[in-house]
Design an enzyme around this catalytic site. Structure first.
Site, PDB file in Angstrom:
ATOM      1  N   ALA A 240     -56.521  35.173  45.539  1.00  0.00           N
ATOM      2  CA  ALA A 240     -56.045  36.546  45.295  1.00  0.00           C
ATOM      3  C   ALA A 240     -55.032  36.979  46.358  1.00  0.00           C
ATOM      4  O   ALA A 240     -54.762  36.248  47.316  1.00  0.00           O
ATOM      5  CB  ALA A 240     -57.234  37.499  45.267  1.00  0.00           C
ATOM      6  N   HIS A 241     -54.495  38.147  46.186  1.00  0.00           N
ATOM      7  CA  HIS A 241     -53.417  38.611  47.070  1.00  0.00           C
ATOM      8  C   HIS A 241     -53.874  38.788  48.519  1.00  0.00           C
ATOM      9  O   HIS A 241     -54.984  39.190  48.786  1.00  0.00           O
ATOM     10  CB  HIS A 241     -52.755  39.888  46.551  1.00  0.00           C
ATOM     11  CG  HIS A 241     -53.662  41.047  46.270  1.00  0.00           C
ATOM     12  ND1 HIS A 241     -53.185  42.245  45.808  1.00  0.00           N
ATOM     13  CD2 HIS A 241     -55.005  41.180  46.361  1.00  0.00           C
ATOM     14  CE1 HIS A 241     -54.198  43.060  45.638  1.00  0.00           C
ATOM     15  NE2 HIS A 241     -55.297  42.454  45.965  1.00  0.00           N
ATOM     16  N   ASN A 242     -52.956  38.435  49.412  1.00  0.00           N
ATOM     17  CA  ASN A 242     -53.139  38.630  50.848  1.00  0.00           C
ATOM     18  C   ASN A 242     -54.199  37.744  51.478  1.00  0.00           C
ATOM     19  O   ASN A 242     -54.584  37.963  52.629  1.00  0.00           O
ATOM     20  CB  ASN A 242     -53.437  40.107  51.163  1.00  0.00           C
ATOM     21  CG  ASN A 242     -52.287  40.994  50.734  1.00  0.00           C
ATOM     22  OD1 ASN A 242     -52.384  41.739  49.780  1.00  0.00           O
ATOM     23  ND2 ASN A 242     -51.164  40.846  51.408  1.00  0.00           N
TER      24      ASN A 242
END
Lengths: 341, 341, 341
Positions: A240-242
């Site tokens: 997922a993001h980051n």
């Protein structure tokens, strides 16, 4: 072009291995202990397969010093036979790199920059300001969006998507169906409806990473999603993001990592593990298959969760009791207290 | 085209926010508390990141009223800073919608109907009787089969497949690799072999839905598989045939939902949750990460299953005991009975 | 071309079914008990839906002998109504096979061999020495690498990737996004870095298999990864290198199977099950949803693992106790011993 044959002596010298038996034995291919035949080299690394050594039809075997005595055929001796075999097997890989040049069907934005010796396959599209460096391979059907970069010697096998702002290091290998740089799953609840939180970051993939088929790595919301060098991801992994994954960490298939989590270096994450968002896992952590990591891990070591498989009816009874495990523990404590009186 | 700059006063007025500090502060971008620099706006919503506020180099921060006093820089005040930030950040998204028109390489059936201002990218194929409405974007490499419809303002980012009879509402966003309308997994056992149950239904996606990368949504066997409006699905989710998902429900990555299950409105399904077939989940249900839902849920609330991660050897001992938990509970009951005498 | 209508008498005779009621009833389509209308045939197989029989608006229903008395409409009588319905429903599938021939945009290596009556869709690329047999369909956007074979009557719906050395049997159906023949996840640790173990094997898919959307099946390291005949895989399944799956085994969505595992014939693997590497599962094994199989299974039967969903706070208390279950069992044993004195 057929791979060349090599003698055992040549292989021993080239890879710094010991040699037992006839050094003039010729090796023209590789195979498993159970299936290799004349002219093929096999290996014994996992003790699980030791029983197959006695019956092997291979012409030679790579193995540990202690296993040589049990071998019916000439041997190459290695402290790590799996590493030695991996190096030797690469000599017999028949795949040829595709020719340099851009396929006539490819659609390339005028502002993109493609190295002269890169290979761009059929039905590839490359967006504005993207860059493909020297010797890189972009296989058939890949979609490269805007502001992406593919480092020297990297390969996108086929049908890989880099959506936007994805920077790939050198010698990275990405398998078909992988999607890098899609929007992270950022939502805010506003009066009973969702509003989308713009996803403006990118993805950064370090040198020597490998990314499996149909794996997805989302772009960061504001900062980037990062894989450090030599990270190895199997198929159908969701990052997922980051998220940030430290160097030399490997993950087996079907792992999911939720947003903003940081995973350390040299971790081994087994198949189907789930990792919560906004947590940290330190260096040198092993998580066993199907483990669920809800909180940060601050000490190196091996971790697991879940229960063991058993016959269905017995499982059902136990699972029903689990719903009252706290009550059961309290009863036991009360009983223990009583018996102390 | 670079996004325009805005003053804090302008942003406060435009989005109905409070303002502390210099309203002439100019904002030309957005960033996290830890990374934002001069000219950038950040936000504080998750208390986990409160410690980063004191050291931020951002030019301004969106935060809750109670956090303003701790801010070293000018602030925009919002009751929900995440929502406010999401709205403001959209001003700084550099992406431009692609130009209207159909790429020369696209292959479009003569009976398909494409709105004049829609965008059809490179290597797109569109089958018989399919429709693309006003302003919709069909990115590079998408395959649209027969009898599909893509509503006004919707976007298929790239390499999305709509197999057949898939109807997409308005303002829907679908990320790369998603497959909608593949055959449901319908099999009947006939004399030791499988025979395929024809899958004749379609897929209906309501307005304002978002569907993640490599997510799959099968067509119904006879009726349709349905997502109501504003359903948000993350990456690598599997929705089987004839599932119905209520409005405003969101699911994080790697969730699987088996066939014919109905999920209510406003549910939150965390990552890697598995949901059985032929059950119903009512409105306003939260299922925590990696939960397994075998039976219907009839009461709103928060649910979970599974066990907690622990050191591997300790886990192994506990998991071995779990296989005999029912027996253990019976022993305890017997002991308790005995001690009552 | 609209599907033809059939009378109940014709259907009863054609499929060897019993008939109750008016044999001249005309059937022009199929539907569920709840939604079918005039001119449509429905079915009752799962007792869960028996309550819908009384209110059905279908013109006729396929059901078991014992259910006929409760039907408000004419019936076809079958010992297995689901099988009978599957056969009848195939008459009403409006899909037409695409016309033979190769789309002008396809890119086919000169050494590939394509049967004259095969269909090759838009934007397909086919590599050196690959073969497409009689009547096979390779849908839009498929990428077929080198040394692959697609057997007679098989269909790759769209956007399927066969990487290299993938041999598909006859009448196999593969859904969009599936990736067969990507490199297995073979790594050896060498002085703190990973080195890649060359993946030189292939994939062999038996006749009559079905492979779901976005499912991945890796090529073997040395030998092949094998699906025997009539294996049925749902969406988003991951099959690692050198796995072998026995004939007639079916797996629901999101299952993961790690490398070198052998699964027997006639197994049923429910959704989201995880199966460890280097183990064997015998014939006729059922694993329930989300089960985790760490060790070999040597006896046919039904197996499960995991815990049951419950309200989140109660779950948390129980899960906390689970971390000390062994200690709890020891205390109970000590107490029992003491009470015996």
């Amino acid at each position: 072009m057929a791979p060349t044959a090599h003698t055992l002596s040549q292989l021993a010298e080239r890879f710094g291995l010991g040699l037992h038996g006839d050094g003039q034995t010729t090796i023209a291919g590789v195979g498993t202990l159970a299936r290799a035949g004349a002219g093929e080299l096999s290996f014994l690394a996992n003790p699980r397969y030791r029983s197959e050594l006695a019956h092997t039809q291979a012409s030679a075997v790579v193995l540990r010093p202690g296993d040589a005595v049990a071998s019916p055929v000439p041997c190459l001796i290695a402290s790590d036979p799996y590493v030695a075999f991996a190096r030797i097997a690469a000599l017999f890989d028949p795949r040829q790199p595709p020719a340099a040049g851009t396929h006539a069907s490819a659609v390339i934005d005028p502002s993109a920059r493609i190295a002269a010796d890169a290979h761009i396959g059929a039905f590839v599209s490359i967006g504005a300001r993207s860059v493909v460096e020297a010797g890189a391979i972009v296989g058939a059907g890949c979609v490269i969006g805007e502001d992406c970069a593919i480092g020297a010697g990297s390969e996108l096998v086929a049908r890989v998507t880099l959506v936007t702002r994805v920077r790939i290091g050198q010698r990275v290998l990405i398998h078909p169906g992988a999607v890098l740089g899609a929007d992270g799953f950022g939502l805010a609840r506003d009066g009973g409806r969702w509003i989308k939180v713009p996803q403006l970051g990118g993805v950064v993939i370090g040198d020597d990473c490998e990314i499996g088929a149909n794996t997805t790595i989302d772009r960061g919301a504001l900062d980037d999603t990062v894989l450090e060098e030599d990270v190895r991801l199997d198929n159908q992994i969701q990052i997922a993001h980051n998220v940030r994954i430290g160097a030399h960490t490997a993950m087996a298939g079907c792992v999911g990592v939720a947003g903003s989590t940081r995973i350390g270096r040299n971790c081994l994450i087994a198949g189907a593990v789930g990792i919560n968002g906004h947590i940290e896992i330190c260096d040198n952590v092993v998580v066993h298959a199907a483990g669920v990591v809800l909180s940060s891990i601050t000490e190196p070591g091996e971790y697991a969760s879940g229960t063991l498989l058993q016959e269905h009816r017995a499982w059902r009874r136990n699972a029903t009791r689990y719903k009252h495990l706290d009550e059961l523990a309290r009863k036991l404590a009360a009983l223990a207290k009583e018996s102390e009186r």
